[in-house]
Design a protein around this motif. Structure first.
Motif, PDB file in Angstrom:
ATOM      1  N   GLY A   1      -8.084   5.145   9.535  1.00 40.57           N
ATOM      2  CA  GLY A   1      -6.767   5.076  10.179  1.00 40.57           C
ATOM      3  C   GLY A   1      -5.909   4.160   9.342  1.00 40.57           C
ATOM      4  O   GLY A   1      -6.147   2.961   9.272  1.00 40.57           O
ATOM      5  N   GLY A   2      -4.940   4.725   8.667  1.00 44.18           N
ATOM      6  CA  GLY A   2      -4.139   3.956   7.721  1.00 44.18           C
ATOM      7  C   GLY A   2      -3.227   2.940   8.377  1.00 44.18           C
ATOM      8  O   GLY A   2      -3.047   2.934   9.594  1.00 44.18           O
ATOM      9  N   PRO A   3      -2.641   2.064   7.555  1.00 40.58           N
ATOM     10  CA  PRO A   3      -1.694   1.080   8.059  1.00 40.58           C
ATOM     11  C   PRO A   3      -0.587   1.751   8.875  1.00 40.58           C
ATOM     12  O   PRO A   3      -0.069   2.797   8.488  1.00 40.58           O
ATOM     13  CB  PRO A   3      -1.137   0.443   6.785  1.00 40.58           C
ATOM     14  N   CYS A   4      -0.254   1.129  10.008  1.00 38.42           N
ATOM     15  CA  CYS A   4       0.752   1.685  10.916  1.00 38.42           C
ATOM     16  C   CYS A   4       1.288   0.552  11.784  1.00 38.42           C
ATOM     17  O   CYS A   4       1.157   0.594  13.004  1.00 38.42           O
ATOM     18  CB  CYS A   4       0.101   2.781  11.768  1.00 38.42           C
ATOM     19  N   PRO A   5       1.866  -0.494  11.166  1.00 39.40           N
ATOM     20  CA  PRO A   5       2.278  -1.658  11.959  1.00 39.40           C
ATOM     21  C   PRO A   5       3.436  -1.322  12.897  1.00 39.40           C
ATOM     22  O   PRO A   5       4.355  -0.603  12.525  1.00 39.40           O
ATOM     23  CB  PRO A   5       2.704  -2.668  10.900  1.00 39.40           C
TER      24      PRO A   5
ATOM     25  N   ASP B   1       2.480   6.925   7.930  1.00 37.06           N
ATOM     26  CA  ASP B   1       3.754   7.547   7.550  1.00 37.06           C
ATOM     27  C   ASP B   1       3.578   8.596   6.457  1.00 37.06           C
ATOM     28  O   ASP B   1       4.514   9.285   6.093  1.00 37.06           O
ATOM     29  CB  ASP B   1       4.739   6.479   7.048  1.00 37.06           C
ATOM     30  N   GLY B   2       2.356   8.692   5.927  1.00 40.15           N
ATOM     31  CA  GLY B   2       2.078   9.643   4.850  1.00 40.15           C
ATOM     32  C   GLY B   2       0.930  10.558   5.231  1.00 40.15           C
ATOM     33  O   GLY B   2       0.854  11.057   6.358  1.00 40.15           O
TER      34      GLY B   2
ATOM     35  N   ILE C   1       0.869  -1.173   0.000  1.00 38.34           N
ATOM     36  CA  ILE C   1       0.000   0.000   0.000  1.00 38.34           C
ATOM     37  C   ILE C   1       0.911   1.230   0.000  1.00 38.34           C
ATOM     38  O   ILE C   1       1.825   1.324   0.828  1.00 38.34           O
ATOM     39  CB  ILE C   1      -0.919  -0.011   1.242  1.00 38.34           C
ATOM     40  N   PRO C   2       0.723   2.181  -0.914  1.00 38.84           N
ATOM     41  CA  PRO C   2       1.585   3.360  -0.962  1.00 38.84           C
ATOM     42  C   PRO C   2       1.576   4.147   0.362  1.00 38.84           C
ATOM     43  O   PRO C   2       0.556   4.244   1.038  1.00 38.84           O
ATOM     44  CB  PRO C   2       1.000   4.192  -2.106  1.00 38.84           C
ATOM     45  N   GLN C   3       2.733   4.694   0.710  1.00 43.98           N
ATOM     46  CA  GLN C   3       2.919   5.413   1.967  1.00 43.98           C
ATOM     47  C   GLN C   3       1.879   6.510   2.181  1.00 43.98           C
ATOM     48  O   GLN C   3       1.460   6.768   3.309  1.00 43.98           O
ATOM     49  CB  GLN C   3       4.329   6.009   2.000  1.00 43.98           C
ATOM     50  N   LYS C   4       1.436   7.141   1.110  1.00 38.93           N
ATOM     51  CA  LYS C   4       0.437   8.212   1.194  1.00 38.93           C
ATOM     52  C   LYS C   4      -0.778   7.804   2.023  1.00 38.93           C
ATOM     53  O   LYS C   4      -1.379   8.615   2.717  1.00 38.93           O
ATOM     54  CB  LYS C   4       0.005   8.586  -0.227  1.00 38.93           C
TER      55      LYS C   4
ATOM     56  N   TYR D   1       1.828  -3.670   4.232  1.00 38.69           N
ATOM     57  CA  TYR D   1       2.615  -2.481   4.572  1.00 38.69           C
ATOM     58  C   TYR D   1       3.530  -2.811   5.759  1.00 38.69           C
ATOM     59  O   TYR D   1       3.145  -3.549   6.656  1.00 38.69           O
ATOM     60  CB  TYR D   1       1.719  -1.296   4.913  1.00 38.69           C
ATOM     61  N   SER D   2       4.723  -2.218   5.733  1.00 33.41           N
ATOM     62  CA  SER D   2       5.641  -2.271   6.868  1.00 33.41           C
ATOM     63  C   SER D   2       6.363  -0.933   6.909  1.00 33.41           C
ATOM     64  O   SER D   2       6.543  -0.282   5.886  1.00 33.41           O
ATOM     65  CB  SER D   2       6.648  -3.426   6.720  1.00 33.41           C
ATOM     66  N   HIS D   3       6.715  -0.508   8.125  1.00 29.50           N
ATOM     67  CA  HIS D   3       7.464   0.764   8.212  1.00 29.50           C
ATOM     68  C   HIS D   3       8.530   0.700   9.250  1.00 29.50           C
ATOM     69  O   HIS D   3       8.810  -0.315   9.823  1.00 29.50           O
ATOM     70  CB  HIS D   3       6.522   1.954   8.429  1.00 29.50           C
TER      71      HIS D   3
END
Length: 150
Positions: free
Chosen positions: A97-101, A29-30, A22-25, A148-150
């Motif tokens: 609330g977007g991905p934020c693992p 993180d985006g 999934i794009p960071q946007k 997604y991973s950050h």
């Protein structure tokens, strides 16, 4: 929970392909806004849609990122939009609330349910309430999974 007659509904996004990152946007993180979703053919008796975005890989179990119901039977959910009634996610608010693992790569499921009814829930209701009211009213369902991973 599925009904006897449940048609498969195609769910895709112009922002990412099934199984891909999934794009960071669209993450914490985006810009933390929802990606656009494209919804394929819906059953003829569809009166409303439910959208549930969740992360089954969260440390605390299945984490709800976005919850929306009484969406008109449309074929596109635009980027950064909420065309239905929004419920309370596991972040404790009523927005996407977007991905934020916290660690590692997680899977995020964008699930769309076509219902033969509308739900009588107040804004801010929880996912358990939505599942309970959806029971025996699902006429179609589909999903899109991104990672997604950050």
């Amino acid at each position: 929970m599925e009904t006897n007659v449940c048609q498969t509904v195609e769910v895709s996004s112009p922002s990412f392909q099934a199984g891909e990152e999934i794009p960071q946007k669209f993450t914490c993180d985006g810009e933390d806004i929802n990606p656009a979703l494209e919804i394929g053919d819906l059953p003829d008796n569809t009166l409303s849609l439910v959208l549930i975005v969740s992360d089954p890989d969260a440390p605390s179990g299945n984490w709800t990122h976005w919850l929306m119901w009484n969406i008109p039977p449309l074929h596109t959910i635009e980027e950064d939009s909420a065309p239905g009634t929004v419920g309370t996610n596991d972040f404790g608010n009523t927005q996407y609330g977007g991905p934020c693992p916290p660690i590692g790569t997680h899977r995020y499921f964008f699930r769309v349910y076509a219902l033969d009814t509308t739900l009588t829930l107040k804004e801010g209701s929880r996912v358990e309430d939505v599942y309970q009211q959806m029971e025996n009213h699902i006429v179609g369902a589909g999903q899109l999974m991104g990672v997604y991973s950050h």
